[in-house]
Design a protein around this motif. Structure first.
Motif, PDB file in Angstrom:
ATOM      1  N   UNK A  48      40.701  42.921  43.054  1.00  0.00           N
ATOM      2  CA  UNK A  48      40.270  41.538  42.864  1.00  0.00           C
ATOM      3  C   UNK A  48      39.356  41.152  44.008  1.00  0.00           C
ATOM      4  N   UNK A  49      38.743  39.995  43.892  1.00  0.00           N
ATOM      5  CA  UNK A  49      37.861  39.508  44.939  1.00  0.00           C
ATOM      6  C   UNK A  49      37.675  38.012  44.809  1.00  0.00           C
ATOM      7  N   UNK A  50      36.987  37.433  45.766  1.00  0.00           N
ATOM      8  CA  UNK A  50      36.727  35.988  45.755  1.00  0.00           C
ATOM      9  C   UNK A  50      35.738  35.598  44.663  1.00  0.00           C
ATOM     10  N   UNK A  51      34.894  36.565  44.214  1.00  0.00           N
ATOM     11  CA  UNK A  51      33.920  36.305  43.141  1.00  0.00           C
ATOM     12  C   UNK A  51      33.690  37.623  42.387  1.00  0.00           C
ATOM     13  N   UNK A  52      32.879  37.588  41.345  1.00  0.00           N
ATOM     14  CA  UNK A  52      32.661  38.763  40.510  1.00  0.00           C
ATOM     15  C   UNK A  52      32.046  39.901  41.319  1.00  0.00           C
ATOM     16  N   UNK A  53      31.057  39.590  42.131  1.00  0.00           N
ATOM     17  CA  UNK A  53      30.385  40.627  42.916  1.00  0.00           C
ATOM     18  C   UNK A  53      31.363  41.338  43.859  1.00  0.00           C
ATOM     19  N   UNK A  54      32.218  40.568  44.518  1.00  0.00           N
ATOM     20  CA  UNK A  54      33.191  41.154  45.430  1.00  0.00           C
ATOM     21  C   UNK A  54      34.219  41.990  44.670  1.00  0.00           C
ATOM     22  N   UNK A  86      34.538  49.423  42.819  1.00  0.00           N
ATOM     23  CA  UNK A  86      33.753  50.632  43.086  1.00  0.00           C
ATOM     24  C   UNK A  86      34.394  51.435  44.207  1.00  0.00           C
ATOM     25  N   UNK A  87      34.742  50.752  45.286  1.00  0.00           N
ATOM     26  CA  UNK A  87      35.368  51.430  46.426  1.00  0.00           C
ATOM     27  C   UNK A  87      36.718  52.043  46.029  1.00  0.00           C
ATOM     28  N   UNK A  88      37.530  51.287  45.317  1.00  0.00           N
ATOM     29  CA  UNK A  88      38.849  51.791  44.910  1.00  0.00           C
ATOM     30  C   UNK A  88      38.716  52.997  43.985  1.00  0.00           C
ATOM     31  N   UNK A 143      40.011  39.525  38.514  1.00  0.00           N
ATOM     32  CA  UNK A 143      40.549  40.862  38.553  1.00  0.00           C
ATOM     33  C   UNK A 143      39.549  41.815  37.928  1.00  0.00           C
ATOM     34  N   UNK A 144      39.396  42.994  38.507  1.00  0.00           N
ATOM     35  CA  UNK A 144      38.546  44.048  37.968  1.00  0.00           C
ATOM     36  C   UNK A 144      39.420  45.269  37.725  1.00  0.00           C
ATOM     37  N   UNK A 145      39.214  45.938  36.588  1.00  0.00           N
ATOM     38  CA  UNK A 145      40.070  47.046  36.185  1.00  0.00           C
ATOM     39  C   UNK A 145      39.228  48.183  35.637  1.00  0.00           C
ATOM     40  N   UNK A 146      39.498  49.398  36.063  1.00  0.00           N
ATOM     41  CA  UNK A 146      38.862  50.585  35.520  1.00  0.00           C
ATOM     42  C   UNK A 146      39.903  51.325  34.690  1.00  0.00           C
ATOM     43  N   UNK A 147      39.807  51.257  33.352  1.00  0.00           N
ATOM     44  CA  UNK A 147      40.836  51.870  32.508  1.00  0.00           C
ATOM     45  C   UNK A 147      40.858  53.390  32.573  1.00  0.00           C
ATOM     46  N   UNK A 148      39.753  54.020  32.935  1.00  0.00           N
ATOM     47  CA  UNK A 148      39.705  55.482  33.006  1.00  0.00           C
ATOM     48  C   UNK A 148      40.568  56.022  34.140  1.00  0.00           C
ATOM     49  N   UNK A 149      40.602  55.302  35.267  1.00  0.00           N
ATOM     50  CA  UNK A 149      41.362  55.767  36.423  1.00  0.00           C
ATOM     51  C   UNK A 149      42.601  54.922  36.692  1.00  0.00           C
ATOM     52  N   UNK A 150      42.657  53.730  36.107  1.00  0.00           N
ATOM     53  CA  UNK A 150      43.777  52.831  36.343  1.00  0.00           C
ATOM     54  C   UNK A 150      43.632  52.015  37.616  1.00  0.00           C
TER      55      UNK A 150
END
Length: 53
Positions: free
Chosen positions: A12-18, A24-26, A1-8
């Protein structure tokens, strides 16, 4: 899971890069819709990487 606390934004992705690419896109899509009023400050993004045995 990847989370941006500034924007909320969260993704997630199959690996860290994804996951980072998806985050970034979200975040870009979020900022297009809801622009931030403070532009002189950098965004801080945090990721969690699971520990593998």
């Amino acid at each position: 899971m990847a989370f941006n606390p500034e924007t909320g934004t969260t993704t997630q992705g199959e690996n860290v890069e994804e996951a980072l690419s998806n985050l970034t896109e979200a975040t870009e899509l979020y900022l297009e819709e809801f622009s931030m009023s403070v532009t002189s400050r950098s965004l801080l993004t945090t990721i969690q990487v699971p520990k593998h045995a």
